[in-house]
Write a protein that holds these residues in place. Structure first.
Motif, short mmCIF file in Angstrom:
data_model
loop_
_atom_site.label_atom_id
_atom_site.label_comp_id
_atom_site.label_asym_id
_atom_site.label_seq_id
_atom_site.Cartn_x
_atom_site.Cartn_y
_atom_site.Cartn_z
N GLU A 73 24.95 4.96 -26.28
CA GLU A 73 24.74 6.17 -25.39
C GLU A 73 25.62 6.06 -24.04
OE1 GLU A 73 21.15 3.39 -25.18
OE2 GLU A 73 22.41 4.46 -26.77
N HIS A 74 25.79 4.79 -23.40
CA HIS A 74 26.46 4.70 -22.23
C HIS A 74 27.95 4.88 -22.38
CE1 HIS A 74 22.95 1.80 -20.80
NE2 HIS A 74 22.47 3.16 -21.24
N LEU A 75 28.46 4.03 -23.26
CA LEU A 75 29.93 4.39 -23.63
C LEU A 75 30.24 5.94 -24.16
CD1 LEU A 75 32.57 3.56 -24.12
CD2 LEU A 75 31.94 3.14 -26.68
N MET A 76 29.43 6.54 -24.79
CA MET A 76 29.58 8.03 -25.36
C MET A 76 29.31 8.93 -24.08
SD MET A 76 30.23 8.31 -28.35
CE MET A 76 30.06 10.07 -28.57
N ALA A 77 28.48 8.59 -22.99
CA ALA A 77 28.30 9.29 -21.81
C ALA A 77 29.73 9.18 -20.94
CB ALA A 77 27.35 8.85 -20.88
N ALA A 78 30.02 7.84 -20.74
CA ALA A 78 31.61 7.79 -20.24
C ALA A 78 32.37 8.65 -20.80
CB ALA A 78 32.08 6.16 -20.25
N LEU A 79 32.81 8.45 -22.04
CA LEU A 79 33.77 9.61 -22.82
C LEU A 79 33.55 11.07 -22.28
CD1 LEU A 79 34.30 7.34 -25.96
CD2 LEU A 79 35.78 7.36 -24.11
N SER A 80 32.26 11.47 -22.58
CA SER A 80 32.02 12.75 -22.42
C SER A 80 31.89 13.07 -20.95
CB SER A 80 30.66 13.09 -22.77
OG SER A 80 30.05 14.38 -22.85
N GLY A 81 31.70 12.29 -20.05
CA GLY A 81 31.70 12.54 -18.58
C GLY A 81 32.95 12.74 -18.04
#
Length: 314
Positions: free
Chosen positions: A82-90
């Motif tokens: 979730e944290h990596l995915m948040a960085a990519l999405s953000g």
């Protein structure tokens, strides 16, 4: 969204660290990827030298207890994405292949800050293909007890309204509203760390969780307050981290969302549940492409009707 193009990284970038739950060392490499490939995980060093490619979509989620896991234990899985995915999405990165040699994305400092820094270091580039979006056409909601998560139509981009309510004065009731853009993501939520209660540590260890947790990657709460010597990064770091988790989980829609997300006492399970409910109702969304008119409803991935999940307390 007119004229917006898909993106990828200019160059590869590598991270190393420990899994917060497994305690295992792991290395990940983010590779540039072609248009329309989305975010995929290449799980390496499986038994027998096998490798497995897993799409980062809600339909691949196999567990949501304390973290989000895609894939399955038998053929290969990746946890705490979730944290990596948040960085990519953000940061608006659409296409990346994540090569990972262990079962869990490294926790780094407990936030998305290290991933943001790494992505900024190599930079993001536009591709030739238009970006696609998932536009919310009508409200979709899942509930369990007092907790709920919902997606609603919204005229301007993607807004998240996340509210938590813990029965302890150390956290209490907190709410955060975020209009997702790279600038607001960096400033308002990227540095918010995961958190937990010291009273839960022994139970989590016995269940096989938090084996890599420490004051270097987790905000630890004791009976009287925050144990970390440096204290909190934000006065409301707890709800900011829940917002960070929601950004990461909801990116598993497979394309940026045009709509509004609201949750109360939610978490990973209910974030994924509302995506399942959305894609179970083809009248609730449309796939739209930047620079073009809406082309009607389309399936964005396999889904099943949403179930009632218990709210998380992490």
């Amino acid at each position: 969204m007119a004229g917006q193009k898909q993106t990828t990284l200019i160059d590869r970038v590598e991270f190393q660290g420990l899994g917060v739950h497994s305690g295992a060392p792991v290395r990940i490499i983010l590779h540039p990827a072609d248009s329309d490939t989305g975010i995929t995980f290449l799980r390496t060093r499986l038994d027998g030298g096998r490798e497995r490619l897993i799409e980062a979509k809600h339909s691949a989620v196999s567990a949501t207890e304390l973290c989000t896991i895609i894939g399955d234990a038998a053929s290969g899985a990746v946890a705490t994405i979730e944290h990596l995915m948040a960085a990519l999405s953000g940061l608006g990165v659409d296409n990346v292949m994540v090569e990972i040699d262990g079962p869990e994305v490294p926790i780094m400092d407990g936030s998305a800050a290290a991933f943001v820094d790494g992505i900024d270091q190599v930079g993001v580039t536009r591709l030739s293909a238009n970006r696609r979006y998932i536009k919310i056409l009508k409200p979709v909601r899942v509930e369990q007890g007092r907790a709920f998560s919902e997606l609603r139509p919204f005229a301007r981009g993607f807004r998240l309204e996340v509210e938590i309510d813990f029965d302890t004065p150390l956290i209490g009731r907190q709410k955060r509203v975020l209009d997702l853009e790279p600038s607001t993501f960096r400033r308002d939520v990227a540095r918010a760390r995961t958190f937990g209660f010291m009273r839960d540590v022994e139970r989590l260890w016995k269940a096989g969780f938090a084996l890599g947790a420490s004051l270097d990657n987790t905000v630890a709460l004791g009976d009287d307050g925050v144990i970390n010597p440096e204290g909190l990064r934000y006065a409301d770091e707890f709800v900011r981290h829940k917002t960070l988790d929601a950004v990461g989980d909801l990116s598993l829609a497979g394309a940026p969302i045009l709509g509004q997300y609201r949750s109360y006492c939610g978490g990973h399970r209910m974030n994924i549940a509302v995506l399942q409910a959305l894609f179970a109702d083809r009248s609730a969304y449309a796939i739209v492409e930047s620079g073009r008119r809406e082309s009607g409803h389309a399936e964005a991935g396999a889904a099943r009707p949403a179930l009632a999940f218990a709210a998380e307390t992490h």
